[in-house]
Design a protein around this motif. Structure first.
Motif, PDB file in Angstrom:
ATOM      1  N   SER A 166       0.834  -1.198   0.000  1.00 20.63           N
ATOM      2  CA  SER A 166       0.000   0.000   0.000  1.00 20.63           C
ATOM      3  C   SER A 166       0.872   1.253   0.000  1.00 20.63           C
ATOM      4  N   GLU A 167       1.906   1.235   0.825  1.00 17.94           N
ATOM      5  CA  GLU A 167       2.832   2.371   0.855  1.00 17.94           C
ATOM      6  C   GLU A 167       3.570   2.506  -0.477  1.00 17.94           C
ATOM      7  N   ALA A 168       3.916   1.378  -1.104  1.00 21.20           N
ATOM      8  CA  ALA A 168       4.635   1.426  -2.378  1.00 21.20           C
ATOM      9  C   ALA A 168       3.797   2.070  -3.472  1.00 21.20           C
ATOM     10  N   ARG A 169       2.473   1.939  -3.360  1.00 21.46           N
ATOM     11  CA  ARG A 169       1.583   2.543  -4.359  1.00 21.46           C
ATOM     12  C   ARG A 169       1.031   3.891  -3.883  1.00 21.46           C
ATOM     13  N   HIS A 170       1.656   4.443  -2.834  1.00 23.54           N
ATOM     14  CA  HIS A 170       1.417   5.831  -2.407  1.00 23.54           C
ATOM     15  C   HIS A 170       0.021   6.063  -1.834  1.00 23.54           C
ATOM     16  N   VAL A 171      -0.300   5.328  -0.761  1.00 23.07           N
ATOM     17  CA  VAL A 171      -1.623   5.490  -0.149  1.00 23.07           C
ATOM     18  C   VAL A 171      -1.798   6.892   0.438  1.00 23.07           C
ATOM     19  N   SER A 172      -0.740   7.459   1.003  1.00 23.01           N
ATOM     20  CA  SER A 172      -0.860   8.809   1.572  1.00 23.01           C
ATOM     21  C   SER A 172      -1.190   9.833   0.498  1.00 23.01           C
ATOM     22  N   GLU A 173      -0.539   9.688  -0.647  1.00 23.01           N
ATOM     23  CA  GLU A 173      -0.804  10.606  -1.762  1.00 23.01           C
ATOM     24  C   GLU A 173      -2.231  10.445  -2.268  1.00 23.01           C
ATOM     25  N   ALA A 174      -2.709   9.203  -2.349  1.00 19.79           N
ATOM     26  CA  ALA A 174      -4.069   8.957  -2.833  1.00 19.79           C
ATOM     27  C   ALA A 174      -5.103   9.600  -1.911  1.00 19.79           C
ATOM     28  N   ILE A 175      -4.897   9.467  -0.606  1.00 18.53           N
ATOM     29  CA  ILE A 175      -5.817  10.084   0.353  1.00 18.53           C
ATOM     30  C   ILE A 175      -5.735  11.604   0.268  1.00 18.53           C
ATOM     31  N   ALA A 176      -4.514  12.143   0.187  1.00 19.08           N
ATOM     32  CA  ALA A 176      -4.337  13.590   0.122  1.00 19.08           C
ATOM     33  C   ALA A 176      -5.028  14.183  -1.101  1.00 19.08           C
ATOM     34  N   VAL A 177      -4.910  13.514  -2.244  1.00 17.42           N
ATOM     35  CA  VAL A 177      -5.579  13.986  -3.459  1.00 17.42           C
ATOM     36  C   VAL A 177      -7.095  13.996  -3.261  1.00 17.42           C
ATOM     37  N   ASN A 178      -7.628  12.949  -2.609  1.00 15.88           N
ATOM     38  CA  ASN A 178      -9.062  12.907  -2.353  1.00 15.88           C
ATOM     39  C   ASN A 178      -9.521  14.060  -1.469  1.00 15.88           C
ATOM     40  N   LEU A 179      -8.719  14.387  -0.450  1.00 14.49           N
ATOM     41  CA  LEU A 179      -9.079  15.504   0.418  1.00 14.49           C
ATOM     42  C   LEU A 179      -9.205  16.788  -0.396  1.00 14.49           C
ATOM     43  N   ARG A 180      -8.235  17.002  -1.267  1.00 12.77           N
ATOM     44  CA  ARG A 180      -8.251  18.223  -2.089  1.00 12.77           C
ATOM     45  C   ARG A 180      -9.432  18.227  -3.058  1.00 12.77           C
ATOM     46  N   GLU A 181      -9.599  17.120  -3.765  1.00 17.92           N
ATOM     47  CA  GLU A 181     -10.618  17.078  -4.818  1.00 17.92           C
ATOM     48  C   GLU A 181     -12.030  17.084  -4.246  1.00 17.92           C
ATOM     49  N   MET A 182     -12.240  16.416  -3.108  1.00 18.87           N
ATOM     50  CA  MET A 182     -13.582  16.418  -2.519  1.00 18.87           C
ATOM     51  C   MET A 182     -13.974  17.803  -2.041  1.00 18.87           C
ATOM     52  N   SER A 183     -13.002  18.593  -1.641  1.00 19.58           N
ATOM     53  CA  SER A 183     -13.315  19.950  -1.186  1.00 19.58           C
ATOM     54  C   SER A 183     -13.826  20.819  -2.328  1.00 19.58           C
ATOM     55  N   MET A 184     -13.587  20.389  -3.583  1.00 19.59           N
ATOM     56  CA  MET A 184     -13.969  21.197  -4.744  1.00 19.59           C
ATOM     57  C   MET A 184     -15.058  20.567  -5.599  1.00 19.59           C
ATOM     58  N   LEU A 185     -15.619  19.438  -5.176  1.00 20.55           N
ATOM     59  CA  LEU A 185     -16.687  18.809  -5.960  1.00 20.55           C
ATOM     60  C   LEU A 185     -17.889  19.741  -6.067  1.00 20.55           C
ATOM     61  N   ARG A 186     -18.434  19.875  -7.263  1.00 19.11           N
ATOM     62  CA  ARG A 186     -19.504  20.834  -7.504  1.00 19.11           C
ATOM     63  C   ARG A 186     -20.886  20.198  -7.424  1.00 19.11           C
ATOM     64  N   VAL A 187     -21.022  19.234  -6.525  1.00 17.59           N
ATOM     65  CA  VAL A 187     -22.306  18.585  -6.258  1.00 17.59           C
ATOM     66  C   VAL A 187     -22.456  18.407  -4.749  1.00 17.59           C
ATOM     67  N   PRO A 188     -23.683  18.265  -4.246  1.00 19.04           N
ATOM     68  CA  PRO A 188     -23.869  18.015  -2.814  1.00 19.04           C
ATOM     69  C   PRO A 188     -23.225  16.699  -2.389  1.00 19.04           C
ATOM     70  N   THR A 189     -22.617  16.701  -1.213  1.00 14.89           N
ATOM     71  CA  THR A 189     -21.950  15.502  -0.711  1.00 14.89           C
ATOM     72  C   THR A 189     -22.301  15.292   0.767  1.00 14.89           C
ATOM     73  N   ILE A 190     -22.538  14.041   1.130  1.00 13.17           N
ATOM     74  CA  ILE A 190     -22.855  13.684   2.518  1.00 13.17           C
ATOM     75  C   ILE A 190     -22.064  12.442   2.885  1.00 13.17           C
ATOM     76  N   ALA A 191     -21.437  12.447   4.056  1.00 13.61           N
ATOM     77  CA  ALA A 191     -20.754  11.268   4.578  1.00 13.61           C
ATOM     78  C   ALA A 191     -21.533  10.747   5.778  1.00 13.61           C
ATOM     79  N   VAL A 192     -21.619   9.417   5.873  1.00 14.28           N
ATOM     80  CA  VAL A 192     -22.286   8.763   6.999  1.00 14.28           C
ATOM     81  C   VAL A 192     -21.282   7.830   7.662  1.00 14.28           C
TER      82      VAL A 192
END
Length: 326
Positions: free
Chosen positions: A171-197
């Motif tokens: 998981s580390e070899a395939r850059h799990v930290s980078e994958a999560i970090a990208v999601n944090l950035r991109e989810m903050s800019m999604l132009r649709v309503p979002t809800i987490a449960v």
């Protein structure tokens, strides 16, 4: 509905009372005698004991309920609440992570995109699902589906239930930290309503990787934390047995997190936890989702993005005061 056979330590006195009640019922049937007074008294004792236990749960006891093996998982809720769920596979780069699933579905006739962490119910499925711990390709699949949702104007519903992202070497070899970090950035800019449960466990960045949303809902007996109580205890007290103390300090439970503004609403559970009546828990979730989606749809896109930015910008704000010197 029958009570699940699995019993947590603090529930054992309740199970003993329940067994005693069953025994009296059985004796009345076998001997054809009237034991209604004994039954009524035992039922009253049991109800009072349940109130005493479940109305005064410690943070650590709620963590134990969140991990209950009979607790409903994300797919249980998706299948109950949604129709036409069509699972979509693969991150288009490496693999299809079965710990993180997603696809389109209809909620009350409205098209939505589902992104969910899924644990296994039996040993074989747990291995396939990697015990609900996504790897980098899981987060990249989630991002692919969220971008698809944005393209077609679909609200995104994230179901969080993981002890954390998978920490293995591959998981580390395939850059799990980078994958999560990208999601944090991109989810903050999604132009649709979002809800987490938060369905059960909400552990560390593994949970946050699909949790940067407009609204965060949390089941009453789930937990959400930067680290598991055992991990925190091992670091601070050098002993994972101090997990109850860590759970108290971390403020991992719904009431404390709502007070801090980390979660927006708490979904009530049946007495003893969602596993005691999954249908009731699902109906409570459905009502909560419908209300929050209706509220979010009223915002224009720019206002939605600004509200999301302000939500996360204001988390962790604190004030310092100087103690008076006598």
């Amino acid at each position: 509905m029958d009570k699940p056979a699995y019993t947590l330590d603090f529930e054992k006195p309740l199970r003993e009372l329940a067994k005693e009640l069953d025994s009296v019922h059985q004796r009345a049937l076998e001997q054809n005698i009237d034991l209604s007074r004994e039954v009524t008294a035992l039922e009253k004792r049991l109800r009072q004991a349940e109130r005493d236990v479940y109305d005064n749960l410690t943070p650590w006891q709620r963590v134990q309920i969140a991990r209950h093996p009979k607790r409903p998982y994300a797919l249980d809720y998706v299948n109950q609440l949604c129709t036409g769920f069509q699972e979509l596979h693969g991150d288009r780069q490496f693999n299809d992570d079965r710990a993180l699933i997603g696809g389109t579905a209809f909620l009350d006739g409205e098209a939505v995109m589902i992104v969910a962490q899924q644990k296994g119910r039996d040993p074989k499925e747990r291995i396939v699902r990697n015990f609900g711990m996504p790897q980098p390709e899981g987060y990249r699949k989630a991002l692919r589906l969220m971008r698809m949702a944005e393209k077609f104007g679909l609200p995104v519903l994230s179901f969080i239930d993981t002890p954390g992202a998978y920490p293995g070497v591959e998981s580390e070899a395939r850059h799990v930290s980078e994958a999560i970090a990208v999601n944090l950035r991109e989810m903050s800019m999604l132009r649709v309503p979002t809800i987490a449960v938060i369905v059960g466990e909400g552990g560390s960045g593994g949970a946050l990787g699909i949790g940067v949303t407009d609204r965060v809902l949390m089941f009453e007996n789930s937990y959400y934390s930067v680290i598991t109580p055992e991990g925190c205890a091992a670091i601070l007290w050098k002993d994972s047995a101090s997990a109850p103390k860590a759970a108290e300090a971390l403020k991992v439970n719904a009431a404390g997190l709502k007070k801090l503004g980390v979660v927006d609403d708490i979904i009530p559970e049946p007495c003893g936890g969602a596993h005691n009546d999954p249908l009731q828990a699902g109906e409570a979730l459905k009502g909560m989702l419908a209300r929050h989606l209706a509220e979010l749809r009223k915002f224009k896109t720019d206002a939605l993005l600004d509200q999301r930015y302000q939500r996360y910008r204001n988390l962790g704000v604190f004030e310092e005061t100087v103690a008076a010197v006598e």
